[in-house]
Design an enzyme around this catalytic site. Structure first.
Site, mmCIF file in Angstrom:
data_model
loop_
_atom_site.group_PDB
_atom_site.id
_atom_site.type_symbol
_atom_site.label_atom_id
_atom_site.label_comp_id
_atom_site.label_asym_id
_atom_site.label_seq_id
_atom_site.Cartn_x
_atom_site.Cartn_y
_atom_site.Cartn_z
ATOM 1 N N LYS A 109 6.890 -10.349 -12.350
ATOM 2 C CA LYS A 109 6.251 -11.426 -13.298
ATOM 3 C C LYS A 109 5.527 -12.290 -12.414
ATOM 4 C CE LYS A 109 8.730 -11.490 -17.492
ATOM 5 N NZ LYS A 109 9.798 -10.319 -17.186
ATOM 6 N N ASP A 143 4.609 -7.086 -14.578
ATOM 7 C CA ASP A 143 4.973 -7.368 -15.945
ATOM 8 C C ASP A 143 3.718 -8.020 -16.724
ATOM 9 O OD1 ASP A 143 7.151 -6.033 -16.134
ATOM 10 O OD2 ASP A 143 8.364 -7.746 -15.760
ATOM 11 N N GLN A 172 0.328 -4.788 -23.819
ATOM 12 C CA GLN A 172 0.895 -5.162 -24.978
ATOM 13 C C GLN A 172 0.355 -4.638 -26.420
ATOM 14 O OE1 GLN A 172 3.337 -9.013 -23.817
ATOM 15 N NE2 GLN A 172 1.275 -9.234 -23.457
ATOM 16 N N ARG A 193 2.443 0.960 -18.430
ATOM 17 C CA ARG A 193 3.497 0.972 -19.402
ATOM 18 C C ARG A 193 3.042 0.135 -20.586
ATOM 19 N NH1 ARG A 193 7.276 -3.640 -17.526
ATOM 20 N NH2 ARG A 193 8.107 -1.962 -15.953
ATOM 21 N N LYS A 196 5.450 -3.285 -26.880
ATOM 22 C CA LYS A 196 4.990 -3.902 -28.379
ATOM 23 C C LYS A 196 4.461 -5.070 -27.997
ATOM 24 C CE LYS A 196 7.416 -1.342 -31.909
ATOM 25 N NZ LYS A 196 8.441 -1.317 -33.087
ATOM 26 N N GLY A 197 5.150 -6.051 -27.129
ATOM 27 C CA GLY A 197 4.989 -7.417 -26.997
ATOM 28 C C GLY A 197 5.957 -8.309 -27.508
ATOM 29 N N ALA A 198 6.467 -9.319 -26.766
ATOM 30 C CA ALA A 198 7.605 -10.202 -27.257
ATOM 31 C C ALA A 198 7.364 -11.649 -27.257
ATOM 32 C CB ALA A 198 8.681 -9.872 -26.351
ATOM 33 N N ARG A 297 14.126 -13.522 -25.926
ATOM 34 C CA ARG A 297 12.718 -12.677 -26.118
ATOM 35 C C ARG A 297 13.193 -11.418 -26.488
ATOM 36 N NH1 ARG A 297 10.727 -15.054 -21.848
ATOM 37 N NH2 ARG A 297 10.877 -13.007 -20.678
ATOM 38 N N ARG A 298 14.404 -10.905 -26.058
ATOM 39 C CA ARG A 298 14.936 -9.669 -26.450
ATOM 40 C C ARG A 298 15.241 -9.547 -27.802
ATOM 41 N NH1 ARG A 298 12.694 -9.147 -22.408
ATOM 42 N NH2 ARG A 298 11.039 -8.588 -24.131
#
Length: 317
Positions: A109, A143, A172, A193, A196-198, A297-298
């Site tokens: 990140k 990321d 995303q 990669r 979807k995005g979070a 976020r998960r």
């Protein structure tokens, strides 16, 4: 609505303190986070590799506010890469077409490397990590974070790829711009990669309804599968996995010409099933002490994870 509540909790210091001090937190977090240090991350990587899975490791930390913090994160990655190399875990996996597909790589990140206050420092730190990874025969993926950093991240990616063309991108599907970004990045040798995005994004920037996000994911997947790059499909959704397998057949992609990616602790049986069926499956393995924002976020990304959390709470009373 539930997703919004969880994301709000992710920004609450009061909730964070409550979760961190709860007696059951350590057991719950272990399902999603591979420990706090390099040794624990290495042990988890070895276990997954022995099970036939590939790995990408993320040293957790986003609220980097000083150069010292950014440099400490960089040093943590260099330490991790050295340990992976010594353990023989950076060797390329067989196959992968014209791109490097390492058994274990790292995900960065840029915010953890100083992007928020010094973009040049973040790029310098990322470059050092890319150089260390290349020397060991492995790769780095950048990321993606909230939409305000997308242009900066893609600009840094472009510059890093001049010397390290196998640096991976993340796009995303919930962002309205992503189809266009997929077209630009679906080039020969490009590792992308798709997730979807979070993050919580405004409507003018991102699709809000889950169905619209799924439709966007499939459109973006089609672009990547039709292109010359190496798609890395990050999803746990059985429907999207089935569609991906169908699209691979449609576009004549062999199992080593794309990969599935899933989070550590989410659907491990499916990860193993896909790997045994001949697919490359890469597990995103976070580690470190800054686990709270990641965990929230998960849960927001897949609220069904709350059921596990709730069961753990009850069982530990």
């Amino acid at each position: 609505m539930l997703r919004s509540v969880i994301l709000a909790a992710a920004r609450s210091q009061k909730v964070e303190r409550l979760v961190e001090t709860a007696p059951i937190s350590r057991d719950v977090v272990r399902r999603f986070v591979a420990g706090s240090g390099t040794g624990e991350a290495l042990a988890t990587t070895r276990q997954l590799a022995d099970a036939g899975l590939c790995i990408t490791l993320d040293n957790l930390g986003e609220d980097t506010l000083t150069a010292d913090q950014a440099n400490a994160t960089k040093e943590a990655y260099l330490e991790l890469l050295a340990a992976l190399g010594q353990a023989g875990l950076t060797a390329p996996k067989e196959g992968g077409g014209q791109v490097t597909v390492a058994t274990a790589e790292v995900s960065l990140k840029l915010s953890a490397l100083g992007q928020a206050f010094d973009e040049q420092l973040a790029e310098k730190n990322a470059r050092e990590i890319c150089e260390a990874a290349a020397a060991l025969g492995t790769t780095v993926t950048l990321d993606m974070e909230d939409h305000t950093t997308t242009d900066s991240t893609l600009d840094i990616l472009s510059r890093l790829r001049r010397d390290h063309p196998d640096t991976g991108a993340v796009l995303q599907a919930y962002l309205r711009r992503t189809e266009g970004d997929c077209r630009e990045l679906a080039t020969a040798g490009s590792r992308v990669r798709l997730c979807k995005g979070a993050y919580k994004e405004p409507e003018h920037v991102a699709y809000q309804a889950p169905l619209e996000v799924d439709k966007s994911y499939v459109r973006c997947m089609n672009i990547l599968m039709a292109g010359e790059g190496y798609p890395m499909l990050a999803t746990h959704d059985p429907r999207l996995i089935a569609i991906a397998q169908d699209r691979a057949r449609w576009f004549d992609r062999a199992p080593d010409e794309f990969e599935f990616q899933m989070l550590y602790g989410i659907r491990p049986e499916e990860q193993t099933r896909l790997a045994r069926a001949g697919h490359t499956v890469r597990v995103y393995v976070p580690y470190g002490t800054e686990w709270y924002g990641y965990l929230m976020r998960r849960l927001a990304e897949r609220p069904a994870n709350l059921a596990f959390f709730g069961r753990a709470l009850i069982s530990k009373k």
